[in-house]
Design a protein around this motif. Structure first.
Motif, mmCIF file in Angstrom:
data_model
loop_
_atom_site.group_PDB
_atom_site.id
_atom_site.type_symbol
_atom_site.label_atom_id
_atom_site.label_comp_id
_atom_site.label_asym_id
_atom_site.label_seq_id
_atom_site.Cartn_x
_atom_site.Cartn_y
_atom_site.Cartn_z
ATOM 1 N N VAL A 1 63.463 52.815 40.907
ATOM 2 C CA VAL A 1 62.248 52.890 41.711
ATOM 3 C C VAL A 1 62.588 52.385 43.108
ATOM 4 O O VAL A 1 62.977 51.228 43.288
ATOM 5 C CB VAL A 1 61.102 52.059 41.099
ATOM 6 C CG1 VAL A 1 59.866 52.117 41.988
ATOM 7 C CG2 VAL A 1 60.765 52.574 39.699
ATOM 8 N N ALA A 2 62.458 53.259 44.091
ATOM 9 C CA ALA A 2 62.817 52.881 45.464
ATOM 10 C C ALA A 2 61.905 51.787 45.990
ATOM 11 O O ALA A 2 60.751 51.643 45.563
ATOM 12 C CB ALA A 2 62.744 54.109 46.367
ATOM 13 N N ALA A 3 62.434 51.039 46.934
ATOM 14 C CA ALA A 3 61.711 49.879 47.458
ATOM 15 C C ALA A 3 60.367 50.247 48.079
ATOM 16 O O ALA A 3 59.403 49.494 48.002
ATOM 17 C CB ALA A 3 62.580 49.154 48.483
ATOM 18 N N SER B 1 64.133 57.422 34.636
ATOM 19 C CA SER B 1 63.292 58.104 35.616
ATOM 20 C C SER B 1 63.601 57.606 37.017
ATOM 21 O O SER B 1 64.079 56.484 37.213
ATOM 22 C CB SER B 1 61.810 57.903 35.294
ATOM 23 O OG SER B 1 61.447 58.653 34.157
ATOM 24 N N ILE B 2 63.309 58.443 38.017
ATOM 25 C CA ILE B 2 63.583 58.124 39.414
ATOM 26 C C ILE B 2 62.298 58.325 40.206
ATOM 27 O O ILE B 2 61.668 59.386 40.137
ATOM 28 C CB ILE B 2 64.697 59.019 39.987
ATOM 29 C CG1 ILE B 2 65.991 58.816 39.199
ATOM 30 C CG2 ILE B 2 64.915 58.736 41.475
ATOM 31 C CD1 ILE B 2 67.103 59.789 39.590
ATOM 32 N N VAL B 3 61.909 57.305 40.962
ATOM 33 C CA VAL B 3 60.702 57.345 41.787
ATOM 34 C C VAL B 3 61.115 57.061 43.226
ATOM 35 O O VAL B 3 61.690 56.002 43.522
ATOM 36 C CB VAL B 3 59.657 56.310 41.310
ATOM 37 C CG1 VAL B 3 58.405 56.365 42.191
ATOM 38 C CG2 VAL B 3 59.297 56.559 39.845
ATOM 39 N N GLY B 4 60.842 58.000 44.129
ATOM 40 C CA GLY B 4 61.303 57.890 45.506
ATOM 41 C C GLY B 4 60.494 56.932 46.360
ATOM 42 O O GLY B 4 59.414 56.467 45.984
ATOM 43 N N GLU B 5 61.005 56.687 47.559
ATOM 44 C CA GLU B 5 60.440 55.642 48.417
ATOM 45 C C GLU B 5 59.077 55.984 49.000
ATOM 46 O O GLU B 5 58.336 55.097 49.411
ATOM 47 C CB GLU B 5 61.414 55.323 49.563
ATOM 48 C CG GLU B 5 61.669 56.487 50.504
ATOM 49 C CD GLU B 5 62.577 56.084 51.660
ATOM 50 O OE1 GLU B 5 62.528 54.899 52.059
ATOM 51 O OE2 GLU B 5 63.329 56.946 52.150
ATOM 52 N N HIS B 6 58.709 57.261 49.064
ATOM 53 C CA HIS B 6 57.417 57.649 49.633
ATOM 54 C C HIS B 6 56.390 58.014 48.564
ATOM 55 O O HIS B 6 55.329 58.546 48.892
ATOM 56 C CB HIS B 6 57.602 58.833 50.584
ATOM 57 C CG HIS B 6 58.518 58.552 51.731
ATOM 58 N ND1 HIS B 6 58.229 57.612 52.701
ATOM 59 C CD2 HIS B 6 59.732 59.073 52.060
ATOM 60 C CE1 HIS B 6 59.209 57.573 53.574
ATOM 61 N NE2 HIS B 6 60.136 58.444 53.212
ATOM 62 N N VAL B 7 56.673 57.698 47.325
ATOM 63 C CA VAL B 7 55.806 58.061 46.211
ATOM 64 C C VAL B 7 54.728 56.997 46.012
ATOM 65 O O VAL B 7 54.994 55.792 46.110
ATOM 66 C CB VAL B 7 56.631 58.233 44.922
ATOM 67 C CG1 VAL B 7 55.730 58.416 43.703
ATOM 68 C CG2 VAL B 7 57.589 59.410 45.068
ATOM 69 N N HIS C 1 63.312 60.280 32.070
ATOM 70 C CA HIS C 1 64.027 61.338 32.792
ATOM 71 C C HIS C 1 63.123 62.133 33.734
ATOM 72 O O HIS C 1 63.369 63.317 33.988
ATOM 73 C CB HIS C 1 64.722 62.297 31.814
ATOM 74 C CG HIS C 1 65.781 61.652 30.977
ATOM 75 N ND1 HIS C 1 67.052 61.403 31.434
ATOM 76 C CD2 HIS C 1 65.734 61.187 29.701
ATOM 77 C CE1 HIS C 1 67.763 60.826 30.476
ATOM 78 N NE2 HIS C 1 66.977 60.675 29.424
ATOM 79 N N VAL C 2 62.108 61.517 34.270
ATOM 80 C CA VAL C 2 61.219 62.160 35.239
ATOM 81 C C VAL C 2 61.743 61.879 36.644
ATOM 82 O O VAL C 2 62.217 60.775 36.934
ATOM 83 C CB VAL C 2 59.776 61.626 35.088
ATOM 84 C CG1 VAL C 2 58.884 62.142 36.211
ATOM 85 C CG2 VAL C 2 59.217 61.999 33.729
ATOM 86 N N VAL C 3 61.641 62.864 37.537
ATOM 87 C CA VAL C 3 61.980 62.674 38.944
ATOM 88 C C VAL C 3 60.727 62.937 39.773
ATOM 89 O O VAL C 3 60.145 64.016 39.713
ATOM 90 C CB VAL C 3 63.119 63.613 39.393
ATOM 91 C CG1 VAL C 3 63.371 63.456 40.897
ATOM 92 C CG2 VAL C 3 64.388 63.322 38.611
ATOM 93 N N ILE C 4 60.327 61.926 40.541
ATOM 94 C CA ILE C 4 59.194 62.060 41.465
ATOM 95 C C ILE C 4 59.733 61.705 42.843
ATOM 96 O O ILE C 4 60.197 60.583 43.067
ATOM 97 C CB ILE C 4 58.028 61.142 41.078
ATOM 98 C CG1 ILE C 4 57.619 61.375 39.624
ATOM 99 C CG2 ILE C 4 56.826 61.393 41.989
ATOM 100 C CD1 ILE C 4 56.548 60.420 39.129
ATOM 101 N N GLU C 5 59.671 62.655 43.764
ATOM 102 C CA GLU C 5 60.359 62.480 45.034
ATOM 103 C C GLU C 5 59.488 62.879 46.209
ATOM 104 O O GLU C 5 58.363 63.349 46.048
ATOM 105 C CB GLU C 5 61.662 63.275 45.035
ATOM 106 C CG GLU C 5 61.505 64.750 44.699
ATOM 107 C CD GLU C 5 62.838 65.465 44.571
ATOM 108 O OE1 GLU C 5 63.697 65.267 45.443
ATOM 109 O OE2 GLU C 5 63.011 66.242 43.605
ATOM 110 N N ASN C 6 60.041 62.660 47.396
ATOM 111 C CA ASN C 6 59.378 62.995 48.657
ATOM 112 C C ASN C 6 57.989 62.348 48.720
ATOM 113 O O ASN C 6 57.737 61.352 48.066
ATOM 114 C CB ASN C 6 59.341 64.513 48.851
ATOM 115 C CG ASN C 6 60.737 65.067 49.082
ATOM 116 O OD1 ASN C 6 61.455 64.600 49.968
ATOM 117 N ND2 ASN C 6 61.146 66.043 48.284
ATOM 118 N N ARG C 7 57.109 62.916 49.512
ATOM 119 C CA ARG C 7 55.775 62.327 49.715
ATOM 120 C C ARG C 7 54.814 62.862 48.655
ATOM 121 O O ARG C 7 54.052 63.790 48.886
ATOM 122 C CB ARG C 7 55.296 62.619 51.132
ATOM 123 C CG ARG C 7 56.021 61.779 52.170
ATOM 124 C CD ARG C 7 55.801 62.238 53.592
ATOM 125 N NE ARG C 7 56.320 61.264 54.552
ATOM 126 C CZ ARG C 7 57.597 61.133 54.871
ATOM 127 N NH1 ARG C 7 58.497 61.921 54.302
ATOM 128 N NH2 ARG C 7 57.986 60.212 55.738
#
Length: 265
Positions: free
Chosen positions: A11-13, A27-33, A44-50
């Motif tokens: 999980v991005a900062a 799972s991966i959660v981006g910084e603008h989520v 195994h979920v990817v949530i990215e960008n805005r």
């Protein structure tokens, strides 16, 4: 309620996770989520960008939300994906952020049910209580009204409109606009009638359904031009909000032609 993040998740900062959010293994959660209260993100979920997700959603394994649009003109602009509340997003679902040139936002309403491998393309506007069955696909800039069902492996062409309470049959290739309350299927899809099963399930009363059926027969009869039949239907059924919803849908500016019946009524 505390946020729960599995040790293997990333999980991005800058990500914002509300109370009660869970993030599952790998799972991966981006910084603008931004993720709303009590939403569950499984493995195994990817949530990215805005990407913004509302409250009480569930996102199952291998879904990808907020991926870049399949658009050759996209150069990394800060476009968005906005998902409402109480959506159930199943395995391998993809929903893309918007593309440059419009408002740059893909919008998904509340209480949707998005089955495995279904896809929502860039800049789509999807209403509330929409069902996309397994493998259903919405091309870019598609507008889908409330309570629409798109059946398995059906595809809706970019820039098409699908009106409220419409039903798209399995394997249909929808290249034209679908009227509210209509039912279409085929390749290429044609208007088969009203979505009577859907109207019954949504508790439309008998008088309303009868009025819609009478208006449909007049609107798609053989006599006169289509414009004359539109005007005649509006004059005869102007008291009926559902009928006028169909008339307004037909009269509105559109990028695609209209799905019409294939055979005589």
């Amino acid at each position: 309620m505390a946020v729960e993040i599995h040790p293997t998740a990333i999980v991005a900062a800058g990500a914002e996770l509300a109370d009660g959010v869970t993030v599952g293994p790998y799972s991966i959660v981006g910084e603008h989520v931004r993720v709303g209260p009590r939403t569950q993100i499984l493995a195994h979920v990817v949530i990215e960008n805005r990407t913004t997700i509302g409250a009480d959603c569930s996102v199952r394994n291998f879904a990808n939300l907020g991926g870049p649009p399949h658009h050759t003109g996209y150069k990394g602009e800060p476009t968005e994906l906005v998902i409402g509340d109480r959506n159930r997003i199943w395995e391998h679902v993809t929903m893309h952020i918007g593309a440059p040139g419009g408002d740059g936002v893909t919008r998904v309403g509340d209480d949707g049910f998005f089955m495995a491998t279904s896809h929502i393309g860039h800049d789509c506007v999807v209403g509330d209580n929409v069902v996309l069955a397994h493998g259903a696909t919405l091309g870019g800039h598609t507008i889908v009204g409330d309570f629409v069902t798109v059946s398995g492996l059906a595809a809706v062409h970019q820039f098409c409109r699908v009106g409220r309470y419409a039903f798209v049959g399995g394997l249909a290739a929808v290249t034209k606009d679908v009227i509210p309350y209509g039912m279409v299927w085929g390749n290429h899809a044609h208007l088969e009638g009203l979505n009577l099963v859907g109207l019954k399930r949504r508790n439309f009363d008998r008088d309303t359904v009868s009025t819609l059926r009478s208006a449909y027969r007049l609107l798609f009869a053989e006599e006169g031009t289509f414009q004359e039949r539109i005007d005649d239907t509006a004059a005869a059924f102007g008291h009926s909000p559902p009928v006028m919803e169909i008339i307004d849908f037909i009269r509105a500016d559109a990028n695609r032609p209209l799905c019409l019946p294939e055979r005589e009524l």
